[in-house]
Design an enzyme around this catalytic site. Structure first.
Site, PDB file in Angstrom:
ATOM      1  N   SER A   1       0.927  -1.248  -0.191  1.00  0.00           N
ATOM      2  CA  SER A   1      -0.177  -0.111  -0.090  1.00  0.00           C
ATOM      3  C   SER A   1       0.914   1.496   0.045  1.00  0.00           C
ATOM      4  O   SER A   1       2.102   1.067   0.383  1.00  0.00           O
ATOM      5  CB  SER A   1      -0.811   0.035   1.299  1.00  0.00           C
ATOM      6  OG  SER A   1      -1.545   1.408   1.559  1.00  0.00           O
TER       7      SER A   1
ATOM      8  N   TYR B   1      -1.886  -0.849  10.660  1.00  0.00           N
ATOM      9  CA  TYR B   1      -1.902  -1.120   9.212  1.00  0.00           C
ATOM     10  C   TYR B   1      -0.653  -0.715   8.517  1.00  0.00           C
ATOM     11  O   TYR B   1      -0.019  -1.223   7.654  1.00  0.00           O
ATOM     12  CB  TYR B   1      -3.322  -0.440   8.440  1.00  0.00           C
ATOM     13  CG  TYR B   1      -3.253  -0.697   7.152  1.00  0.00           C
ATOM     14  CD1 TYR B   1      -4.261  -1.689   6.629  1.00  0.00           C
ATOM     15  CD2 TYR B   1      -2.798  -0.015   5.941  1.00  0.00           C
ATOM     16  CE1 TYR B   1      -4.615  -2.084   5.321  1.00  0.00           C
ATOM     17  CE2 TYR B   1      -3.237  -0.148   4.738  1.00  0.00           C
ATOM     18  CZ  TYR B   1      -3.864  -1.148   4.148  1.00  0.00           C
ATOM     19  OH  TYR B   1      -4.073  -1.560   3.051  1.00  0.00           O
TER      20      TYR B   1
END
Length: 267
Positions: free
Chosen positions: A149, A162
């Site tokens: 990401s 995350y």
């Protein structure tokens, strides 16, 4: 008589660049994972759809002529060497994609949520890579592709788990590249920005709550503020890049992280 290796090679030169390859995609039943499954299958690979959602994985596997592995990757006690050896048998393309998200300030972040995210998005990829490498080394071919990401290279508030997991995955991918290079195995990350998936749609609600703004304003005021291109990434765009990284054309591409973030990381 034409042997199987030659037949697969001939098929790959006739428009099916992944013919004869066996791929496994975690979190493959929906979102980015489903787009990756379709992209790999369209290029000739047999794809194993690995997901906790048996019904979703079965439907997609039937659509693309693949197979399924029903698995809860957060239950690492069940990911024994024997279980993984069976699941990974013949796999020469591994796509680590499964992920979840939780949004909270650090002081309010539940330790259990932090642990679960790191287990699913960092420990499980390590275990799958560890299980896949011996057979890839023996075959002198392998592709490890980690769906990271922009949060693997940039941080955002309220996403401590995350961001930590994705940063760790980027590091794991680079170590895999260094160890695998001599054996014909490449390892790379794909690092998209916000992708049009159920996971992101859920984040819109969470972001609105934590920032105290209407949901209609989340994209413009929170998610896309850093991007030069003001739209969400489409899952099929990620699938296309993953499929290229899995191909023979990408044989010299390893240890890299390909951003697909509309220019976010250019700042």
């Amino acid at each position: 008589m034409t042997d199987l290796t030659t037949a697969a090679s001939n098929s790959r030169t006739e428009g099916q660049p992944l013919a004869g390859r066996r791929a496994l995609v975690t979190g493959g039943a929906s979102g980015i994972g489903a787009a990756v499954v379709r992209a790999l299958a369209a290029r000739g690979a047999h794809v194993v759809v690995a997901d906790i959602d048996t019904a979703g994985a079965t439907a997609l596997a039937e659509e693309v002529g693949g197979s399924i592995w029903t698995v809860n990757l957060m239950d690492t006690d069940a990911l024994t060497d024997d279980a993984l050896a069976t699941a990974m048998s013949g796999v020469d393309i591994l796509v680590n994609n499964a992920g979840i998200q939780r949004i909270n300030p650090i002081q309010d972040f539940k330790p259990a949520d932090f642990h679960n995210i790191l287990t699913l998005m960092l420990e499980a990829p390590f275990l799958l890579i560890r299980a896949a490498l011996p057979q890839m080394y023996a075959a002198k071919f392998g592709r490890i592709i980690n769906v990271s990401s922009v949060h693997g290279i940039r941080a955002s508030p309220f996403k401590s788990a995350y961001v930590s997991a994705k940063h760790g995955l980027e590091g794991l991918s680079k170590v895999t590249a260094l160890e695998g290079g001599a054996h014909g195995v490449t390892s790379n990350c794909v690092a998209p920005g916000y992708v049009r998936t159920p996971l992101v749609e859920k984040q819109i609600t969470d972001q609105a709550l934590v920032h105290g703004i209407p949901e209609a304003e989340v994209l413009s005021k929170i998610m896309l503020t850093e991007s030069a291109i003001k739209r969400l990434v489409e899952p099929e765009e990620v699938g296309s890049l993953v499929a290229w990284l899995a191909s023979d054309d990408a044989a010299m591409v390893t240890g890299s992280s390909y951003t697909m973030d509309g220019g976010w990381s250019a700042r």
